[in-house]
Scaffold this active site. Structure first.
Site, mmCIF file in Angstrom:
data_model
loop_
_atom_site.group_PDB
_atom_site.id
_atom_site.type_symbol
_atom_site.label_atom_id
_atom_site.label_comp_id
_atom_site.label_asym_id
_atom_site.label_seq_id
_atom_site.Cartn_x
_atom_site.Cartn_y
_atom_site.Cartn_z
ATOM 1 N N PRO A 86 0.815 -1.224 0.000
ATOM 2 C CA PRO A 86 0.000 0.000 0.000
ATOM 3 C C PRO A 86 0.845 1.270 0.000
ATOM 4 O O PRO A 86 0.356 2.331 -0.389
ATOM 5 C CB PRO A 86 -0.813 -0.095 1.292
ATOM 6 C CG PRO A 86 -0.580 -1.438 1.860
ATOM 7 C CD PRO A 86 0.601 -2.057 1.188
ATOM 8 N N GLU A 113 1.929 -7.954 8.300
ATOM 9 C CA GLU A 113 2.106 -6.497 8.357
ATOM 10 C C GLU A 113 3.101 -6.011 7.314
ATOM 11 O O GLU A 113 3.452 -4.837 7.289
ATOM 12 C CB GLU A 113 2.573 -6.082 9.762
ATOM 13 C CG GLU A 113 1.541 -6.337 10.850
ATOM 14 C CD GLU A 113 0.219 -5.627 10.582
ATOM 15 O OE1 GLU A 113 0.251 -4.405 10.377
ATOM 16 O OE2 GLU A 113 -0.823 -6.297 10.578
ATOM 17 N N ARG A 151 -2.524 -5.862 -21.007
ATOM 18 C CA ARG A 151 -3.279 -5.246 -22.106
ATOM 19 C C ARG A 151 -2.481 -4.162 -22.829
ATOM 20 O O ARG A 151 -2.904 -3.666 -23.872
ATOM 21 C CB ARG A 151 -4.649 -4.759 -21.643
ATOM 22 C CG ARG A 151 -4.630 -3.748 -20.553
ATOM 23 C CD ARG A 151 -5.986 -3.681 -19.851
ATOM 24 N NE ARG A 151 -7.078 -3.197 -20.696
ATOM 25 C CZ ARG A 151 -7.215 -1.936 -21.085
ATOM 26 N NH1 ARG A 151 -6.347 -1.031 -20.725
ATOM 27 N NH2 ARG A 151 -8.244 -1.576 -21.833
ATOM 28 N N ASP A 166 -10.128 4.056 -23.776
ATOM 29 C CA ASP A 166 -10.082 3.798 -22.336
ATOM 30 C C ASP A 166 -10.263 5.044 -21.501
ATOM 31 O O ASP A 166 -9.857 6.128 -21.903
ATOM 32 C CB ASP A 166 -8.690 3.273 -21.946
ATOM 33 C CG ASP A 166 -8.501 1.825 -22.290
ATOM 34 O OD1 ASP A 166 -9.491 1.188 -22.663
ATOM 35 O OD2 ASP A 166 -7.354 1.358 -22.180
HETATM 36 N N1 ADE Z 1 -1.090 -5.039 -0.368
HETATM 37 C C1 ADE Z 1 -2.048 -4.663 0.501
HETATM 38 N N2 ADE Z 1 -2.715 -3.595 0.060
HETATM 39 C C2 ADE Z 1 -2.157 -3.256 -1.146
HETATM 40 C C3 ADE Z 1 -2.393 -2.231 -2.099
HETATM 41 N N3 ADE Z 1 -3.339 -1.308 -1.929
HETATM 42 N N4 ADE Z 1 -1.633 -2.199 -3.196
HETATM 43 C C4 ADE Z 1 -0.662 -3.128 -3.379
HETATM 44 N N5 ADE Z 1 -0.392 -4.111 -2.522
HETATM 45 C C5 ADE Z 1 -1.132 -4.180 -1.412
#
Ligand code: ADE
Length: 227
Positions: A86, A113, A151, A166
């Site tokens: 994330p 985590e 793609r 797109d």
């Molecule tokens: N792993 C957990 N959440 C994620 C996200 N938003 N993007 C990429 N990998 C992740």
């Protein structure tokens, strides 16, 4: 292009890679995808791959040993290793295009985590997030990245599915589309689309794109007005 996906949950995505356009890309050898279970590299007698974080804190981390061994086994001098997390750089079509030009990608999906920072520092070339939300693990994120970059590989999309209409092309969202019947349950298709007037259709579509982008994505909309 070859992709090696390192995950704790290979079965989450195996079906995904054999369906539809991605499945066709794999069968026609435009794309080669190998999914590996990270646990096979664990040296622990219970095949554990996680441990508690130094310094305390909630949750478990993926330990360095299985990840170092996994990446060192699958990498070649041409590989780029990408960690899905994330806190990575946001996935966009331009990033997917750039990655689609690589010969070999290693995608590492985390769990718990996260992973030991030494893996990120020593072995990962790039970190990618698929959006501002947190998944339980990175496997689906890797599948999203693979779908999105596949793609962009020439030949993967047929003529009928070209990239030009797109969303995000030129920073606009896509215009609305309709197919037969022209009247469905009393819901008519916008008459201009039946007019045969190509200039009027193009103008209508442009207006729809502008309005939709203005309402839903003011961030994209202001980019258009700056350029
Ligand atoms: N792993 C957990 N959440 C994620 C996200 N938003 N993007 C990429 N990998 C992740």
């Amino acid at each position: 292009m070859r992709i090696d996906l390192l995950t704790l949950f290979p079965r989450m995505v195996e079906g995904f890679f054999s369906e539809s356009i991605l499945g066709r890309a794999v069968t026609s050898r435009l794309l080669e995808i190998h999914v590996h279970d990270i646990r096979q590299w664990s040296q622990d007698k219970h095949r554990r791959v996680d441990d508690t974080p130094f310094g305390g804190g909630a949750g478990m981390l993926m330990a360095p040993q299985p990840l170092f061994d996994a990446i060192e086994t699958v990498r070649t001098p041409h590989s780029k290793t990408i960690y899905l997390c994330p806190d990575g750089e946001p996935l966009t079509n331009p990033l997917a295009k750039e990655l689609s030009e690589e010969k070999h990608l290693i995608l590492l999906s985390g769990h718990y985590e996260g992973i030991d920072q030494r893996v990120r520092d020593q072995l990962v070339d790039r970190e990618v997030s698929i959006g501002d939300y947190v998944l339980t693990n990175g496997t689906l994120a890797a599948a999203v990245l693979i779908d999105c970059l596949a793609r962009q590989i020439p030949g993967v999309l047929g003529e009928e599915n070209s990239l030009t209409g797109d969303s995000f092309t030129n920073n606009f969202l896509a215009f609305p589309q309709y197919t037969r019947p022209a009247d469905f349950r009393g819901l008519p298709v916008p008459p201009v689309l039946l007019s045969g007037d190509h200039a009027a259709i193009a103008k209508w579509r442009r207006e729809q794109q502008i309005e939709k982008t203005r309402q839903r994505r003011p961030d994209l909309f202001s980019k258009n007005n700056q350029s």
